[in-house]
Write an enzyme that holds these catalytic residues in place. Structure first.
Site, mmCIF file in Angstrom:
data_model
loop_
_atom_site.group_PDB
_atom_site.id
_atom_site.type_symbol
_atom_site.label_atom_id
_atom_site.label_comp_id
_atom_site.label_asym_id
_atom_site.label_seq_id
_atom_site.Cartn_x
_atom_site.Cartn_y
_atom_site.Cartn_z
ATOM 1 N N CYS A 2 -8.232 0.188 -5.441
ATOM 2 C CA CYS A 2 -6.915 0.136 -4.916
ATOM 3 C C CYS A 2 -6.079 1.426 -5.127
ATOM 4 O O CYS A 2 -5.537 1.919 -4.178
ATOM 5 C CB CYS A 2 -6.236 -1.034 -5.569
ATOM 6 S SG CYS A 2 -4.851 -1.592 -4.681
ATOM 7 N N ARG A 27 0.540 -2.040 -6.112
ATOM 8 C CA ARG A 27 -0.401 -2.272 -5.016
ATOM 9 C C ARG A 27 -1.293 -3.477 -5.287
ATOM 10 O O ARG A 27 -1.987 -3.942 -4.397
ATOM 11 C CB ARG A 27 -1.278 -1.032 -4.818
ATOM 12 C CG ARG A 27 -0.506 0.190 -4.393
ATOM 13 C CD ARG A 27 -1.327 1.441 -4.559
ATOM 14 N NE ARG A 27 -2.443 1.482 -3.643
ATOM 15 C CZ ARG A 27 -2.501 2.273 -2.572
ATOM 16 N NH1 ARG A 27 -1.498 3.063 -2.292
ATOM 17 N NH2 ARG A 27 -3.541 2.266 -1.790
ATOM 18 N N TRP A 74 -9.152 -3.259 -7.236
ATOM 19 C CA TRP A 74 -8.959 -4.607 -6.671
ATOM 20 C C TRP A 74 -10.324 -4.999 -6.150
ATOM 21 O O TRP A 74 -10.831 -4.380 -5.212
ATOM 22 C CB TRP A 74 -7.911 -4.532 -5.565
ATOM 23 C CG TRP A 74 -7.516 -5.837 -4.964
ATOM 24 C CD1 TRP A 74 -6.596 -6.726 -5.454
ATOM 25 C CD2 TRP A 74 -7.990 -6.393 -3.725
ATOM 26 N NE1 TRP A 74 -6.475 -7.800 -4.604
ATOM 27 C CE2 TRP A 74 -7.320 -7.628 -3.537
ATOM 28 C CE3 TRP A 74 -8.903 -5.994 -2.762
ATOM 29 C CZ2 TRP A 74 -7.538 -8.437 -2.425
ATOM 30 C CZ3 TRP A 74 -9.120 -6.807 -1.657
ATOM 31 C CH2 TRP A 74 -8.438 -8.016 -1.499
ATOM 32 N N ASN A 100 -11.629 4.381 -3.390
ATOM 33 C CA ASN A 100 -10.956 3.339 -2.609
ATOM 34 C C ASN A 100 -11.700 3.204 -1.301
ATOM 35 O O ASN A 100 -12.065 4.215 -0.697
ATOM 36 C CB ASN A 100 -9.509 3.731 -2.292
ATOM 37 C CG ASN A 100 -8.598 3.542 -3.477
ATOM 38 O OD1 ASN A 100 -9.008 2.997 -4.500
ATOM 39 N ND2 ASN A 100 -7.372 3.990 -3.341
ATOM 40 N N GLY A 101 -11.861 1.957 -0.825
ATOM 41 C CA GLY A 101 -12.552 1.748 0.442
ATOM 42 C C GLY A 101 -13.826 0.953 0.226
ATOM 43 O O GLY A 101 -14.001 0.304 -0.819
ATOM 44 N N GLU A 481 7.058 -16.177 9.420
ATOM 45 C CA GLU A 481 7.303 -15.241 8.324
ATOM 46 C C GLU A 481 7.887 -15.967 7.108
ATOM 47 O O GLU A 481 7.534 -15.681 5.967
ATOM 48 C CB GLU A 481 8.225 -14.108 8.816
ATOM 49 C CG GLU A 481 8.753 -13.160 7.760
ATOM 50 C CD GLU A 481 7.667 -12.393 6.978
ATOM 51 O OE1 GLU A 481 6.488 -12.460 7.325
ATOM 52 O OE2 GLU A 481 8.051 -11.741 5.990
ATOM 53 N N LYS A 485 6.150 -16.040 3.409
ATOM 54 C CA LYS A 485 6.816 -15.623 2.167
ATOM 55 C C LYS A 485 6.598 -16.665 1.088
ATOM 56 O O LYS A 485 6.266 -16.350 -0.036
ATOM 57 C CB LYS A 485 8.337 -15.438 2.377
ATOM 58 C CG LYS A 485 8.769 -14.209 3.108
ATOM 59 C CD LYS A 485 8.527 -12.899 2.393
ATOM 60 C CE LYS A 485 7.173 -12.338 2.585
ATOM 61 N NZ LYS A 485 6.779 -11.626 3.747
ATOM 62 N N GLU A 488 2.721 -16.953 -0.068
ATOM 63 C CA GLU A 488 2.081 -15.843 -0.770
ATOM 64 C C GLU A 488 2.612 -15.638 -2.183
ATOM 65 O O GLU A 488 1.881 -15.196 -3.051
ATOM 66 C CB GLU A 488 2.104 -14.544 0.032
ATOM 67 C CG GLU A 488 3.446 -13.900 0.203
ATOM 68 C CD GLU A 488 3.369 -12.604 1.012
ATOM 69 O OE1 GLU A 488 2.366 -11.892 0.922
ATOM 70 O OE2 GLU A 488 4.337 -12.306 1.717
ATOM 71 N N HIS A 504 2.253 -31.904 18.774
ATOM 72 C CA HIS A 504 0.845 -31.825 19.158
ATOM 73 C C HIS A 504 -0.078 -31.807 17.936
ATOM 74 O O HIS A 504 -1.232 -31.411 18.040
ATOM 75 C CB HIS A 504 0.604 -30.577 20.019
ATOM 76 C CG HIS A 504 1.396 -30.585 21.293
ATOM 77 N ND1 HIS A 504 1.139 -31.462 22.319
ATOM 78 C CD2 HIS A 504 2.475 -29.862 21.684
ATOM 79 C CE1 HIS A 504 2.008 -31.262 23.303
ATOM 80 N NE2 HIS A 504 2.839 -30.297 22.933
ATOM 81 N N LYS A 603 -1.058 -4.774 -2.168
ATOM 82 C CA LYS A 603 0.046 -4.308 -1.331
ATOM 83 C C LYS A 603 -0.483 -3.594 -0.099
ATOM 84 O O LYS A 603 0.071 -3.709 0.988
ATOM 85 C CB LYS A 603 0.945 -3.377 -2.156
ATOM 86 C CG LYS A 603 2.154 -2.838 -1.394
ATOM 87 C CD LYS A 603 3.147 -3.939 -1.056
ATOM 88 C CE LYS A 603 4.335 -3.443 -0.264
ATOM 89 N NZ LYS A 603 5.048 -4.562 0.401
HETATM 90 O O1 M6R Z 1 1.230 -2.300 5.228
HETATM 91 P P1 M6R Z 1 1.180 -3.236 6.380
HETATM 92 O O2 M6R Z 1 2.508 -3.540 6.963
HETATM 93 O O3 M6R Z 1 0.196 -2.806 7.442
HETATM 94 O O4 M6R Z 1 0.605 -4.584 5.761
HETATM 95 C C1 M6R Z 1 0.305 -5.704 6.535
HETATM 96 C C2 M6R Z 1 0.108 -6.920 5.678
HETATM 97 O O5 M6R Z 1 -0.950 -6.735 4.783
HETATM 98 C C3 M6R Z 1 1.378 -7.277 4.888
HETATM 99 O O6 M6R Z 1 2.474 -7.434 5.722
HETATM 100 C C4 M6R Z 1 1.144 -8.571 4.083
HETATM 101 O O7 M6R Z 1 0.989 -9.655 4.941
HETATM 102 C C5 M6R Z 1 2.309 -8.801 3.103
HETATM 103 N N1 M6R Z 1 1.802 -9.294 1.862
HETATM 104 C C6 M6R Z 1 3.295 -9.783 3.606
HETATM 105 O O8 M6R Z 1 4.322 -10.039 2.714
#
Ligand code: M6R
Length: 608
Positions: A2, A27, A74, A100-101, A481, A485, A488, A504, A603
């Site tokens: 990460c 992150r 990570w 990373n990757g 959204e 929130k 998560e 439905h 992150k």
């Molecule tokens: O950095 P990004 O906007 O591309 O990230 C996209 C998603 O990984 C990010 O929005 C994720 O869903 C968050 N944890 C939402 O709160």
């Protein structure tokens, strides 16, 4: 993945590496480690869990080394453990690599290397890299790294050192970010600029298939064909990476409260009030092409995807374009016909999300115009797109995205206004949008001043085990959204749904133990929303409503109501989401969750 931080200079490396790792903690990670070279010996310290554990473990270590590499991991390949933490090393324990990757062909490489006698210790894909370098090493680390990366398939941002080669760190980028930091006779590398903020504000962003070699007398950058490159040093403004909680208990709460400013920063200097239009410097180089496109496809993930979903309604309202919004992870596999009359807009806070990057690379191959809305300056998505707009919202540290979502919505509105004013949007319609935009910061402050009341409501709901969130039209993405929130950060199941779809299927979930959050502003969908809420009440479901009008239609059937100020319908979701962010935050806090670093999440998701 990460996070990566490296140091090569004349100061003690360990405190710098630890400080850098701490700045990468946001992150998300599960283990950490570093490698320093002291009198020709490669000293490696690793710990499962937090960087503070690593810090404890390094006590007692002679720390004269002035160069080293460090990492927060990570887990992708192999569980979180000390053995799997980076740095990974070769058989002789001389070469250290942080990565990373993902190395997609690691199994094939591992088999080949094992047959040549290499012994592997970890379950990671990363470990093939030091062994491959060891295999190719003939006294010149640079040559060995070049030969080795030729064999790697997948994505990587790597940093490498060799115990026998004093003060040399080599970094390579393909698909995963890594930047060089330039100090006074000292050089750094990191996966994001936040890690380097205490040490330097001079950064060089590597592009894919570039490598940098750092030593105490300087650095040089090459491509993987071994050709030297001249790269520009970017000088970052302190506000681009200032990190502190400013007295808030969590970054997420701080970032929710920063929204009056981040929303304002998104439109600041970008409005021409006398012409009822927006002005986006980042799009100017492609404005003629933009005027001729007939289709816009928005690609993104997670919260940025929900911003894109709402972007579709905003563009539909303000422009004549055909609009599609796609999850980036799906888009790249579709058989879409793209050409120069199609623009693909990537939305990303981090600018490094692997799915989004892969999607736009696919679109580039097919000739589409690539646009971006990115918060983190100089990142891969910002580099690969033809033009774009930065959020200028400052770093978002909480894993749950909050201030960037509302900032993305403002920028989408500015983009749609810009294009719409070349099409059917009149001056007075443009002016109405501008007035509404400039009213938002004050309206957000008003909502935030009621945070105590929202907290009280949240505590009443904190014991439920599942929620339904519903909304229509512009507030269907708000429902999605809002639910994201809550789930998560609090680990409570929450389902976002367009309210019309409730009958439905999801209506069968409703009973007294399964509350609904209904986003029901006073717009053309209100009566239909109220009917859906009646259906919930008829099944003994509890309702928390978010509305912008004290109408009895809503109040009369809601168990609790949060009233937010009113703005024009396309911007109303920016106000409606704020109480939902707070609602999720207070529930998660009540449940003792690790709000800024929710379990299993990172992150910046740099793997597909
Ligand atoms: O950095 P990004 O906007 O591309 O990230 C996209 C998603 O990984 C990010 O929005 C994720 O869903 C968050 N944890 C939402 O709160």
């Amino acid at each position: 993945m990460c996070g990566i931080i490296c140091y090569c200079g004349h100061k003690q490396a360990v405190p710098i590496l630890i400080e850098g790792l701490k700045r990468l903690e946001y992150r998300g990670y599960d283990s950490a480690g570093f490698s320093i070279v002291d009198k020709g010996k490669n000293k490696i310290v690793k710990a499962k869990g937090r960087v503070s554990r690593l810090e404890e473990k390094k006590i007692g270590l002679a720390m004269n080394s002035t160069f080293g590499i460090a990492h927060t991991r990570w887990a992708t390949h192999g569980k979180p453990s000390e053995i799997n933490a980076h740095p990974q090393t070769d058989c002789a324990n001389k070469i250290s690599v942080v990565h990373n990757g993902i190395i997609e062909n690691y199994l094939e490489l591992k088999k080949e290397l094992e047959e040549k006698g290499h012994r592997f210790k970890s379950e990671t894909d990363t470990e093939v890299i030091p062994h491959l370098i060891e295999e190719n090493f003939d006294g010149d680390l640079e040559v060995a790294v070049l030969k080795s990366v030729e064999r790697l398939r997948g994505t990587f941002g790597i940093a490498v050192l060799h115990a026998d080669i004093d003060h040399q760190i080599i970094i390579v980028k393909r698909g995963s970010p890594i930047i060089v930091g330039v100090g006074k006779n000292e050089y750094f590398a990191a996966s994001d600029s936040n890690a380097l903020a205490p040490f330097t504000n001079k950064m060089i962003y590597l592009s894919d298939d570039e490598m940098a070699v750092l030593n105490t007398s300087g650095y040089y950058i090459k491509n993987l064909k071994n050709e030297l490159l001249e790269k520009k040093i970017e000088v970052l403004d302190a506000s681009e990476y200032k990190i502190d909680k400013r007295g808030f208990e969590h970054y997420m709460l701080k970032e929710i409260f920063e929204q009056p400013e981040s929303v304002q920063n998104a439109y600041r200097g970008r409005l021409i009030e006398s012409e009822g239009v927006s002005k986006l410097g980042g799009l100017e180089p492609v404005i003629n092409r933009l005027k001729n496109i007939n289709k816009l496809i928005i690609v993104s993930c997670g919260t940025s995807y929900y911003a894109g979903l709402l972007g579709r309604y905003i563009f539909e309202n303000l422009t004549e374009l055909n609009i599609e919004t796609e999850l980036a992870s799906e888009f790249r596999y579709r058989r879409l016909k793209l050409d120069e009359n199609v623009a693909v807009l990537a939305i990303s806070q981090s600018g490094e999300t692997a799915d989004t990057l892969a999607a736009i690379k696919e679109a580039k191959r097919k000739g589409a115009l690539l646009l971006g809305i990115v918060n983190t300056v100089g990142t891969s998505i910002a580099q690969i797109t033809d033009a774009g707009v930065y959020n200028h919202a400052g770093p978002e540290i909480g894993v749950a995205s909050t201030k960037i979502y509302t900032s993305q919505l403002v920028i989408l509105t500015l983009m749609a206004l810009l294009i719409g004013r070349y099409q059917h949007i009149s001056f007075s319609e443009g002016s109405e949008i501008i007035n509404a935009l400039t009213g938002l910061p004050g309206q957000i402050r008003e909502i935030l001043s009621n945070a105590k009341d929202i907290k009280e409501i949240a505590l009443k709901y904190s014991k439920y085990r599942g929620f339904l969130y519903i909304g229509r039209l512009y507030n269907y993405p708000t429902a999605m959204e809002g639910a994201l929130k809550l789930k998560e950060i609090s680990y409570i199941h929450a389902e976002g749904y367009p309210a019309g779809e409730m009958k439905h299927g999801p209506i069968s979930l409703i009973d007294k133990n399964f509350p609904t959050v209904a986003i029901a502003p006073d717009d053309l969908t209100l009566d239909k929303m109220v009917s859906n809420m009646q259906e919930i009440k008829a099944r003994n479901g509890k309702i928390l409503s978010i509305t912008n009008s004290a109408t009895q239609k809503v109040l009369g059937i809601s168990d609790d109501t949060i009233i937010v100020p009113k703005t024009i319908p396309i911007l109303q979701p920016i106000l409606n989401i704020i109480p939902l962010q707070l609602f999720a935050y207070y529930i998660a806090n009540e449940r003792g969750c690790d709000i800024d670093k929710p379990r299993n999440l990172a992150k910046s998701v740099t793997v597909e």
